[in-house]
Design a protein around this motif. Structure first.
Motif, PDB file in Angstrom:
ATOM      1  N   LEU A   7       0.860  -1.181   0.000  1.00  0.00           N
ATOM      2  CA  LEU A   7       0.000   0.000   0.000  1.00  0.00           C
ATOM      3  C   LEU A   7       0.896   1.230   0.000  1.00  0.00           C
ATOM      4  N   ILE A   8       0.699   2.138  -0.965  1.00  0.00           N
ATOM      5  CA  ILE A   8       1.509   3.357  -1.082  1.00  0.00           C
ATOM      6  C   ILE A   8       0.622   4.556  -0.750  1.00  0.00           C
ATOM      7  N   ILE A   9       1.093   5.407   0.158  1.00  0.00           N
ATOM      8  CA  ILE A   9       0.381   6.627   0.542  1.00  0.00           C
ATOM      9  C   ILE A   9       1.108   7.812  -0.066  1.00  0.00           C
ATOM     10  N   ASP A  10       0.389   8.624  -0.837  1.00  0.00           N
ATOM     11  CA  ASP A  10       0.991   9.807  -1.445  1.00  0.00           C
ATOM     12  C   ASP A  10       1.074  10.893  -0.378  1.00  0.00           C
ATOM     13  N   GLY A  11       2.241  10.997   0.262  1.00  0.00           N
ATOM     14  CA  GLY A  11       2.448  11.973   1.328  1.00  0.00           C
ATOM     15  C   GLY A  11       3.579  11.531   2.228  1.00  0.00           C
ATOM     16  N   GLY A  12       3.931  12.386   3.143  1.00  0.00           N
ATOM     17  CA  GLY A  12       5.046  12.090   4.034  1.00  0.00           C
ATOM     18  C   GLY A  12       4.622  11.370   5.291  1.00  0.00           C
ATOM     19  N   LYS A  13       5.356  11.668   6.400  1.00  0.00           N
ATOM     20  CA  LYS A  13       5.147  10.933   7.650  1.00  0.00           C
ATOM     21  C   LYS A  13       3.737  11.146   8.212  1.00  0.00           C
ATOM     22  N   GLY A  14       3.196  12.368   8.061  1.00  0.00           N
ATOM     23  CA  GLY A  14       1.869  12.643   8.611  1.00  0.00           C
ATOM     24  C   GLY A  14       0.778  11.824   7.944  1.00  0.00           C
ATOM     25  N   GLN A  15       0.785  11.817   6.602  1.00  0.00           N
ATOM     26  CA  GLN A  15      -0.203  11.024   5.853  1.00  0.00           C
ATOM     27  C   GLN A  15      -0.040   9.541   6.158  1.00  0.00           C
ATOM     28  N   LEU A  16       1.208   9.083   6.207  1.00  0.00           N
ATOM     29  CA  LEU A  16       1.472   7.671   6.474  1.00  0.00           C
ATOM     30  C   LEU A  16       0.971   7.282   7.856  1.00  0.00           C
ATOM     31  N   GLY A  17       1.213   8.149   8.845  1.00  0.00           N
ATOM     32  CA  GLY A  17       0.745   7.864  10.200  1.00  0.00           C
ATOM     33  C   GLY A  17      -0.766   7.765  10.280  1.00  0.00           C
ATOM     34  N   SER A  18      -1.471   8.628   9.548  1.00  0.00           N
ATOM     35  CA  SER A  18      -2.941   8.583   9.535  1.00  0.00           C
ATOM     36  C   SER A  18      -3.444   7.286   8.915  1.00  0.00           C
ATOM     37  N   ALA A  19      -2.795   6.884   7.819  1.00  0.00           N
ATOM     38  CA  ALA A  19      -3.192   5.627   7.173  1.00  0.00           C
ATOM     39  C   ALA A  19      -2.968   4.447   8.111  1.00  0.00           C
ATOM     40  N   MET A  20      -1.855   4.471   8.846  1.00  0.00           N
ATOM     41  CA  MET A  20      -1.531   3.354   9.744  1.00  0.00           C
ATOM     42  C   MET A  20      -2.509   3.248  10.902  1.00  0.00           C
ATOM     43  N   LYS A  21      -3.135   4.365  11.308  1.00  0.00           N
ATOM     44  CA  LYS A  21      -4.152   4.291  12.364  1.00  0.00           C
ATOM     45  C   LYS A  21      -5.288   3.363  11.933  1.00  0.00           C
ATOM     46  N   SER A  22      -5.719   3.517  10.676  1.00  0.00           N
ATOM     47  CA  SER A  22      -6.810   2.668  10.179  1.00  0.00           C
ATOM     48  C   SER A  22      -6.342   1.231   9.959  1.00  0.00           C
ATOM     49  N   ILE A  23      -5.137   1.080   9.409  1.00  0.00           N
ATOM     50  CA  ILE A  23      -4.597  -0.264   9.171  1.00  0.00           C
ATOM     51  C   ILE A  23      -4.481  -1.029  10.487  1.00  0.00           C
ATOM     52  N   THR A  24      -4.006  -0.357  11.538  1.00  0.00           N
ATOM     53  CA  THR A  24      -3.849  -0.992  12.851  1.00  0.00           C
ATOM     54  C   THR A  24      -5.203  -1.297  13.465  1.00  0.00           C
ATOM     55  N   ALA A  25      -6.154  -0.365  13.316  1.00  0.00           N
ATOM     56  CA  ALA A  25      -7.492  -0.580  13.875  1.00  0.00           C
ATOM     57  C   ALA A  25      -8.160  -1.803  13.275  1.00  0.00           C
ATOM     58  N   LEU A  26      -7.842  -2.086  12.020  1.00  0.00           N
ATOM     59  CA  LEU A  26      -8.419  -3.249  11.328  1.00  0.00           C
ATOM     60  C   LEU A  26      -7.580  -4.516  11.499  1.00  0.00           C
ATOM     61  N   GLY A  27      -6.453  -4.404  12.207  1.00  0.00           N
ATOM     62  CA  GLY A  27      -5.605  -5.576  12.453  1.00  0.00           C
ATOM     63  C   GLY A  27      -4.852  -6.060  11.228  1.00  0.00           C
ATOM     64  N   LEU A  28      -4.532  -5.130  10.303  1.00  0.00           N
ATOM     65  CA  LEU A  28      -3.887  -5.520   9.051  1.00  0.00           C
ATOM     66  C   LEU A  28      -2.407  -5.148   8.996  1.00  0.00           C
ATOM     67  N   GLN A  29      -1.855  -4.683  10.121  1.00  0.00           N
ATOM     68  CA  GLN A  29      -0.482  -4.199  10.098  1.00  0.00           C
ATOM     69  C   GLN A  29       0.535  -5.274   9.739  1.00  0.00           C
ATOM     70  N   ASP A  30       0.188  -6.553   9.988  1.00  0.00           N
ATOM     71  CA  ASP A  30       1.108  -7.638   9.652  1.00  0.00           C
ATOM     72  C   ASP A  30       0.771  -8.300   8.315  1.00  0.00           C
ATOM     73  N   ARG A  31      -0.295  -7.832   7.656  1.00  0.00           N
ATOM     74  CA  ARG A  31      -0.729  -8.458   6.406  1.00  0.00           C
ATOM     75  C   ARG A  31      -0.468  -7.589   5.183  1.00  0.00           C
ATOM     76  N   ILE A  32      -0.314  -6.279   5.379  1.00  0.00           N
ATOM     77  CA  ILE A  32      -0.085  -5.362   4.257  1.00  0.00           C
ATOM     78  C   ILE A  32       1.136  -4.510   4.560  1.00  0.00           C
ATOM     79  N   ALA A  33       2.080  -4.468   3.632  1.00  0.00           N
ATOM     80  CA  ALA A  33       3.228  -3.562   3.759  1.00  0.00           C
ATOM     81  C   ALA A  33       2.791  -2.162   3.323  1.00  0.00           C
ATOM     82  N   VAL A  34       3.132  -1.140   4.127  1.00  0.00           N
ATOM     83  CA  VAL A  34       2.687   0.233   3.859  1.00  0.00           C
ATOM     84  C   VAL A  34       3.899   1.153   3.802  1.00  0.00           C
TER      85      VAL A  34
END
Length: 606
Positions: free
Chosen positions: A467-494
């Motif tokens: 998964l590629i996020i168009d943006g820096g650390k702030g955008q990436l951190g926001s995306a990871m909040k949702s990825i972590t909430a869904l329990g996908l942090q170990d299933r999708i590389a971001v």
């Protein structure tokens, strides 16, 4: 809770409560009334209720239960009838969540026609006219070989003439070239007796049934009779037929000739498919062989898959064998049929042969799939990206997200998808931001990522490897909040990519990765980022243009939402409305509103 999974759970349970405890077939329907699953059961109530007692552990089963809106059932007299009906309904409706038989074509048969002086030929159509059909054969080459053998052995007619006794007596027909070539004895002119011709047909039937020994025995006796009568040329002809039959038999006989009318099934199972090989043995000769692949849609049991395949193949090949050799006893009982798991001897050799066939078939399928999906240039880039980005899995499926807004107005997001290194435009998606007010790109990214992958989990659809996020650390951190909430942090590389210096950021790592500007990995990421930006900007401009247009029309006194919509549907743009004639406007919105619109644009021009 099941109530949250399926809003109609109480209704469905009420249907289950009145189901009989008899063998039968059940069908699940979705909201549109389409059959989405067909199953069979020894006890209908017990089997169907198992879907609605608790939330299924298997993800695909959960998706199925979520979509069920109605249940229907059919009671049958036996488990065997249930299997047959289930098989027929699956082939008829092709339900989304049932196994998929990867083999549904029309096979050739050999027909012995029900007519005077019967013809023998290949066909793919079966008619209930009293004709005798042999097959189906999985190989056209085998059919042609058998027909060629028959024609070498017996001079049978190939014409379509009606050779009943009356027509032959009236001498309506004349011999053709086939007679002069020695391929036919001209029964059309009465030059061949019907008794002799019918004996040929009986021999042909025996050959097609696999009873070659009986035909050879008959021919040897006939050859002896002809030789004793000094009819050496005819005896020589018979000897040639025997040699042909013996040669054919030596190629097909592989076991003890005492093994007669036996079916052999072997089974091979992997994660996505099951494979079943079928051999038909008569008089020690394999007369039919076929392997099918069954694509799994749910978490089906091996015994269930094996039973369904046995029913399908026996029905397809019209098998009535009372003895079936198998590697394990399937969950099925057939009337008058005995299942045997051979341990030694010729029957074990037959089962081993079948198992070799099914293993070879699976290997060939995997090779074909690998060759079919291999795209060397794309995969080289993906392999390099896997190495450069330190990914666990090859990024065959990549998604990239980008936000677009102007000071918070018309906020939208875009998702582009690359599969095997190339754009998969049918999978591109636009998103309207629903919960965020004002120019907040971080919150917008968090919302969109959550919506995208929550839906993917609910539907059981495939997840990207990257998964590629168009943006820096702030955008990436926001995306990871949702990825972590869904329990996908170990299933999708971001990863995130910052535009200015083309920095690659990883979650939780403040130090960016810099790839060589000529790196194919960076070029792939840039292609995804630019495509997401283009796709998002196009959508944003479209929304902004429509918004500006609607705003302009809303400022006209007396012109409401309904009229605005009608004007846009008819004239497509503000310019089109402005240039429309009074008569055209009048036809659409009436005289009063047409005058109001014309007066408004006249004042605007001044």
């Amino acid at each position: 809770m099941l109530d949250e999974l399926n809003p109609k759970i109480d209704y469905l349970r009420s249907l289950v409560a009145v189901l009989p405890e008899d063998p039968g077939v059940y069908q699940y329907f979705d909201e549109s009334g389409k059959v989405i699953y067909v199953g069979k059961a020894k006890n209908l109530r017990k089997r169907v209720s198992s879907y609605f007692n608790r939330i299924p552990e298997n993800g695909k089963t959960r998706v199925l239960v979520k979509r069920i809106r109605d249940i229907k059932h059919i009671i049958v007299s036996s488990e065997e009838d249930a299997l047959l009906l289930e098989n027929n309904l699956i082939k008829k409706y092709r339900p989304r969540y049932n196994i998929l038989l990867k083999d549904d074509k029309t096979y050739p048969w050999i027909v012995v026609r029900n007519e005077a002086f019967p013809r023998v030929y290949q066909t793919r159509q079966i008619y209930k006219d009293g004709s005798l059909y042999f097959g189906p054969y999985t190989s056209v080459v085998m059919v042609r070989t058998l027909l060629e053998l028959v024609r070498h052995l017996y001079p049978l007619r190939t014409c379509k003439l009606n050779l009943d006794a009356e027509n032959v007596a009236k001498q309506k027909y004349k011999r053709c070239l086939e007679f002069h070539m020695g391929n036919c004895k001209a029964p059309c002119e009465g030059l061949q007796k019907e008794d002799e011709y019918l004996q040929y047909i009986e021999d042909v039937k025996s050959i097609l049934k696999g009873n070659i020994n009986s035909v050879i025995k008959y021919l040897k006796n006939r050859m002896g009779e002809l030789a004793s009568e000094y009819k050496f040329e005819e005896a020589e002809d018979i000897k040639n037929r025997i040699n042909l039959l013996s040669g054919f038999q030596s190629k097909s006989t592989i076991v003890n000739p005492k093994i007669d009318n036996v079916d052999v099934f072997s089974f091979l199972n992997d994660e996505d498919s099951a494979y079943v090989n079928f051999l038909k043995v008569q008089n020690g000769a394999i007369i039919q062989a076929h392997t099918i692949e069954m694509k799994k849609r749910m978490d089906e049991e091996e015994s269930e898959l094996f039973a369904l395949a046995i029913i399908e193949l026996r029905e397809r090949f019209n098998s009535t064998s009372s003895e079936i050799l198998v590697p394990f006893i399937p969950d099925i009982s057939l009337k008058g049929v005995e299942f045997i798991v051979p341990q030694i001897g010729d029957k074990k050799k037959l089962l081993d042969l079948s198992e070799r066939n099914v293993k070879y078939f699976r290997l060939e399928r995997l090779k074909q799939e690998a060759n079919h999906t291999r795209k060397p240039r794309s995969y080289l880039v993906l392999e390099q990206a896997q190495k450069d980005l330190n990914l666990r899995n090859l990024p065959v499926h990549i998604e990239c997200f980008d936000n677009s807004n102007i000071q918070g107005a018309y906020p939208v997001a875009a998702c582009v998808v690359f599969k095997e290194g190339k754009p998969s435009r049918k999978d591109y998606r636009h998103y309207n931001i629903k919960t965020v007010e004002g120019p907040n790109d971080f919150a917008s990214m968090e919302e969109v990522i959550y919506r995208r992958f929550k839906r993917a989990l609910d539907e059981g659809s495939a997840l990207p490897q990257l998964l590629i996020i168009d943006g820096g650390k702030g955008q990436l951190g926001s995306a990871m909040k949702s990825i972590t909430a869904l329990g996908l942090q170990d299933r999708i590389a971001v990863i995130g990519i910052a535009k200015r210096l083309e920095e690659i950021f990883y979650p939780g790592d403040p130090v960016p990765l810099y790839l060589d500007k000529n790196s194919p990995s960076l070029k792939l990421i840039q292609h995804l980022r630019n495509e997401a930006h283009r796709f998002g900007i196009t959508f944003h401009r479209s929304k902004r243009s429509k918004g500006a247009l609607v705003s302009a029309l809303d400022s006209i006194p007396g012109i409401g939402e309904k009229t605005t919509k009608a004007l846009l549907n008819e004239f497509k743009s503000l310019k089109g409305i402005k240039e429309a004639s009074f008569e055209d406007l009048k036809k659409l919105v009436g005289s009063a509103k047409a005058k109001t619109i014309k007066d408004y644009f006249l004042k605007e021009d001044i």
